[in-house]
Design a protein around this motif. Structure first.
Motif, PDB file in Angstrom:
ATOM      1  N   ARG A  88       4.461   5.779 -36.318  1.00 53.13           N
ATOM      2  CA  ARG A  88       5.815   5.315 -36.550  1.00 53.13           C
ATOM      3  C   ARG A  88       6.758   6.329 -35.901  1.00 53.13           C
ATOM      4  O   ARG A  88       6.360   7.464 -35.615  1.00 53.13           O
ATOM      5  CB  ARG A  88       6.203   5.205 -38.020  1.00 53.13           C
ATOM      6  N   ALA A  89       8.009   5.904 -35.700  1.00 54.28           N
ATOM      7  CA  ALA A  89       8.974   6.789 -35.049  1.00 54.28           C
ATOM      8  C   ALA A  89      10.366   6.538 -35.611  1.00 54.28           C
ATOM      9  O   ALA A  89      10.742   5.395 -35.886  1.00 54.28           O
ATOM     10  CB  ALA A  89       8.965   6.571 -33.538  1.00 54.28           C
ATOM     11  N   PHE A 122       9.548   1.210 -35.703  1.00 49.94           N
ATOM     12  CA  PHE A 122      10.558   2.075 -35.088  1.00 49.94           C
ATOM     13  C   PHE A 122      11.856   1.952 -35.875  1.00 49.94           C
ATOM     14  O   PHE A 122      12.337   0.846 -36.138  1.00 49.94           O
ATOM     15  CB  PHE A 122      10.778   1.638 -33.637  1.00 49.94           C
ATOM     16  N   GLN A 169       7.446  -0.064 -24.502  1.00 50.44           N
ATOM     17  CA  GLN A 169       7.459   1.081 -25.397  1.00 50.44           C
ATOM     18  C   GLN A 169       6.258   1.023 -26.336  1.00 50.44           C
ATOM     19  O   GLN A 169       5.546   0.021 -26.407  1.00 50.44           O
ATOM     20  CB  GLN A 169       8.764   1.105 -26.211  1.00 50.44           C
ATOM     21  N   MET A 220       8.320   7.560 -27.177  1.00 47.11           N
ATOM     22  CA  MET A 220       8.127   6.115 -27.358  1.00 47.11           C
ATOM     23  C   MET A 220       7.886   5.401 -26.024  1.00 47.11           C
ATOM     24  O   MET A 220       7.334   4.293 -26.006  1.00 47.11           O
ATOM     25  CB  MET A 220       9.360   5.502 -28.033  1.00 47.11           C
ATOM     26  N   SER A 278      14.360   7.616 -34.698  1.00 52.32           N
ATOM     27  CA  SER A 278      15.300   8.214 -33.757  1.00 52.32           C
ATOM     28  C   SER A 278      16.678   8.238 -34.394  1.00 52.32           C
ATOM     29  O   SER A 278      17.287   7.198 -34.636  1.00 52.32           O
ATOM     30  CB  SER A 278      15.329   7.400 -32.452  1.00 52.32           C
ATOM     31  N   ASN A 338      12.685   9.150 -28.343  1.00 53.32           N
ATOM     32  CA  ASN A 338      12.811   8.037 -27.408  1.00 53.32           C
ATOM     33  C   ASN A 338      11.897   8.230 -26.197  1.00 53.32           C
ATOM     34  O   ASN A 338      11.300   7.265 -25.695  1.00 53.32           O
ATOM     35  CB  ASN A 338      14.258   7.896 -26.950  1.00 53.32           C
ATOM     36  N   VAL A 365      11.401  -3.277 -36.080  1.00 47.54           N
ATOM     37  CA  VAL A 365      12.424  -2.290 -35.771  1.00 47.54           C
ATOM     38  C   VAL A 365      13.438  -2.321 -36.905  1.00 47.54           C
ATOM     39  O   VAL A 365      13.836  -3.399 -37.372  1.00 47.54           O
ATOM     40  CB  VAL A 365      13.118  -2.598 -34.433  1.00 47.54           C
TER      41      VAL A 365
END
Length: 477
Positions: free
Chosen positions: A244-245, A325, A320, A232, A247, A229, A355
Motif C-alpha cells: 500500500r502507499a 493508494f 503505476q 509507485m 502520498s 509517487n 484509491v
C-alpha cells in the motif's frame, strides 16, 4: 557507534546468540539482541515500544561508490549498539533550532541507515509495517528527526521504519560523466535507489522485529510523498516490496534527462573540476556550497531507466503499482504547489486496487476559533507523537510560527477533548490502511474509495466527514 563486543566477554555474546536462536521457533518475547541478516542489534524500550536506531542497510556510498548504485551492507561481528541515531545525510546546513542539528559535523555521506520502532510482543506477531520517507524536497532533513521516531504511532499497532538516504547532489545529480559510465546511460536517481535497497532490507529483516513483510506500506509527506509517487511508478523496484502507499502533500515535478544533465554541468563548472575522478575526490561540503551558489536542487529525472516517462503519464496510462493508494493534502495547500491530488486523481487510470482521497483541515480548537486554517506539515504533528504535547511545548520558531502568522492571539492552541480524540483516530485510520488496504475503522469512519464520477473524499477534522467533489478544491472551495 559503540559495539557491545567491547563491553561483554566474547563467550557472553555467543550465549546470548544461542539462547536467541533456541527460542526463535517458539515465539519468544521480543527482546535483545535481534538478529538481522547482517548481524545482531540491541536497542532500547520507550513506553512499551522497542526502538532500534542507526541500523545500516547499505555500504557507505563514499569514495568510488559516490554516485553508484547502493550496495548491501557488509555483515558485522558481535552485537551492534542501536541506541543512537546515525548522522544526517550530507546536505545544505539547515537552521539548527528548527531541524535538530547543531553543526554540519552532525552530517555525513555515510547515510544509508534506518530506524525501527516496534510494539510487537514477539517475532511471530506479524504486524503491518509502515516505512516513512521524510520530507524536505529531495535535498534536506532526515528520517532521524525526533518527531518521526516517537512511540505513539507504532503503539497504535504497526512496526514503523524511518529511512535515511542520499540527498541533494549526492542523491539526485544527473551529469553526462555519470550517464556515460552507467550501463543504462542514466544518472540522477541514487537516492531513490537507496530507498529501493531499504525496502529490500525490510523484506529480508522486518519479520525479526514482529513485522509482516507481506503488509508493507510506504508513506511520506511533501518531498517524502514525492518519493512515494516515484516508487509507485518506477519499473525498477521488484513487485512485492510494498503493498500500500500513502502520498501526503506531495508534488509530481520532473525534468528531462537533458535538462538535468545541463544543471549538473553548471555545478561541475562552478566547482572547476574536469573529470569524474576529480568530482569524486571533491569534499562533500564544497559540492554542497557550489550547489547552493548555482541554485541546484534535486529533481525527479525522466532518464528512461529508473523513470521512463513523467509520473503523471504513468498514472494516466494505468502503469503505476496496482496497490491500494491514498493521496491527499492539507486544505490550505489547495491552490499551490502541493495541490497534487486535485491534479492527479482525475487522470489516474484505475487498476484493481482502490484509491482513497482526503483533505486535512484539523487545527487545534483554540487557534481555529481565532481564524487559523492550517499549514504545510501540520498533519505531521498529528500522525507522529502526541499533538497536544507537540503544539503546547513546541519551539515557537518551528510549530508556533505558522499560527502566529495567521493571526493566532497566543501560544496556547486551546486543545479540547475532541482534538485529542481526533489525533487518536487519525493514527488508527492510517494504521488500519496499512493493515488491510482499507482505511475504514468501525465506529470511527466508513471511507469509500475515490471514483472519477463521484469524487468522494474524507475531510480529516475533529468531526470526520465524507464529502463529494474533490476537484472543487482546486479553487479553494
Amino acid at each position: 557507534m559503540k559495539n557491545y563486543q567491547q563491553l561483554l566477554p566474547q563467550f557472553t555474546i555467543f550465549l546470548i546468540a544461542a539462547l536467541f536462536l533456541s527460542c526463535a521457533s517458539i515465539a519468544a518475547p521480543l527482546q535483545d539482541p535481534i538478529r538481522t541478516e547482517s548481524g545482531y542489534v540491541a536497542g532500547t524500550a520507550v513506553d512499551g515500544v522497542r526502538i532500534y536506531r542507526g541500523i545500516p542497510y547499505g555500504t557507505p556510498p563514499v569514495g568510488e561508490l559516490r554516485w553508484k548504485e547502493p550496495q548491501p551492507v557488509a555483515p558485522w561481528q558481535g552485537v551492534r549498539d542501536a541506541t543512537e541515531f546515525s548522522p544526517w545525510a550530507a546536505q545544505s546546513y539547515p537552521t539548527p533550532a528548527v531541524f535538530e542539528v547543531k553543526t554540519d559535523s552532525d552530517m555525513s555521506e555515510d547515510s544509508l541507515y534506518l530506524n525501527v520502532l516496534t510494539p510487537a510482543e514477539n517475532s511471530e506477531q506479524k504486524l503491518p509495517v509502515m516505512v516513512w520517507l521524510h520530507g524536505g524536497g529531495l535535498d534536506i532533513l532526515s528520517g532521524n528527526m525526533l518527531r518521526y521516531n516517537t512511540p505513539d504511532l507504532p503503539a497504535t499497532g504497526a512496526v514503523v521504519v524511518t529511512v535515511n538516504h542520499r540527498l541533494g547532489p549526492f542523491g539526485y545529480l544527473a551529469h553526462p560523466w555519470l550517464s556515460e559510465e552507467s550501463p543504462y546511460n542514466a544518472s540522477g536517481h541514487y537516492g531513490n535507489l537507496d530507498l529501493m535497497l531499504a525496502l529490500h532490507w525490510v523484506q529480508n529483516n522486518i519479520a525479526a522485529f514482529g513485522g509482516d513483510p507481506k503488509r508493507v506500506t510506504i508513506f511520506g509527506q511533501s518531498g517524502g510523498g514525492r518519493k512515494v509517487n516515484f516508487l509507485m511508478t518506477s519499473p525498477l523496484l521488484p513487485e512485492g516490496y510494498f503493498h500500500r502507499a500513502i502520498s501526503m502533500s506531495s508534488s509530481i515535478d520532473s525534468i528531462s534527462k537533458d535538462e538535468a544533465e545541463q544543471r549538473g554541468l553548471a555545478l561541475t563548472e562552478e566547482l572547476g573540476v574536469s573529470s569524474i575522478s576529480e568530482l569524486r575526490a571533491t569534499p562533500w561540503r564544497d559540492i554542497v556550497a557550489a550547489a547552493e551558489k548555482v541554485g541546484w536542487r534535486g529533481q525527479m529525472v525522466v532518464d528512461g531507466w529508473a523513470l521512463p516517462q513523467p509520473i503523471t503519464e504513468i498514472f494516466a496510462e494505468g502503469r503505476q503499482r496496482d496497490v491500494p493508494f491514498m493521496i491527499g493534502m492539507v486544505k490550505t495547500e489547495d491552490a499551490g504547489h502541493f495541490n497534487v491530488p486535485v491534479q492527479l486523481l482525475p487522470t489516474i487510470k484505475p487498476g484493481n486496487s482502490p484509491v482513497y482521497a482526503y483533505t486535512f483541515t484539523a487545527v487545534p480548537a483554540g487557534w481555529k476559533e481565532q481564524g487559523v486554517t492550517g499549514w504545510h506539515a501540520i498533519d505531521m504533528t498529528y500522525i507522529f507523537g502526541d499533538p497536544k504535547d507537540s503544539f503546547e511545548n513546541a519551539k515557537p520558531e518551528y510549530v508556533r510560527a505558522y499560527p502566529m502568522r495567521q493571526g493566532a492571539q497566543g501560544a496556547d492552541p486551546g486543545f479540547t477533548a475532541a482534538d485529542v480524540r481526533f489525533g487518536e483516530n487519525f493514527k488508527k485510520i492510517w494504521v488500519q490502511f496499512a493493515a488491510t488496504g482499507n482505511p475504514s475503522v468501525k465506529g470511527v469512519v466508513d471511507w469509500p474509495p475515490y471514483t472519477a464520477d463521484r469524487e468522494k473524499y474524507l475531510e480529516l477534522d475533529q468531526d470526520l466527514e465524507i464529502k463529494t467533489g474533490y476537484s472543487k478544491l482546486r479553487h479553494g472551495q
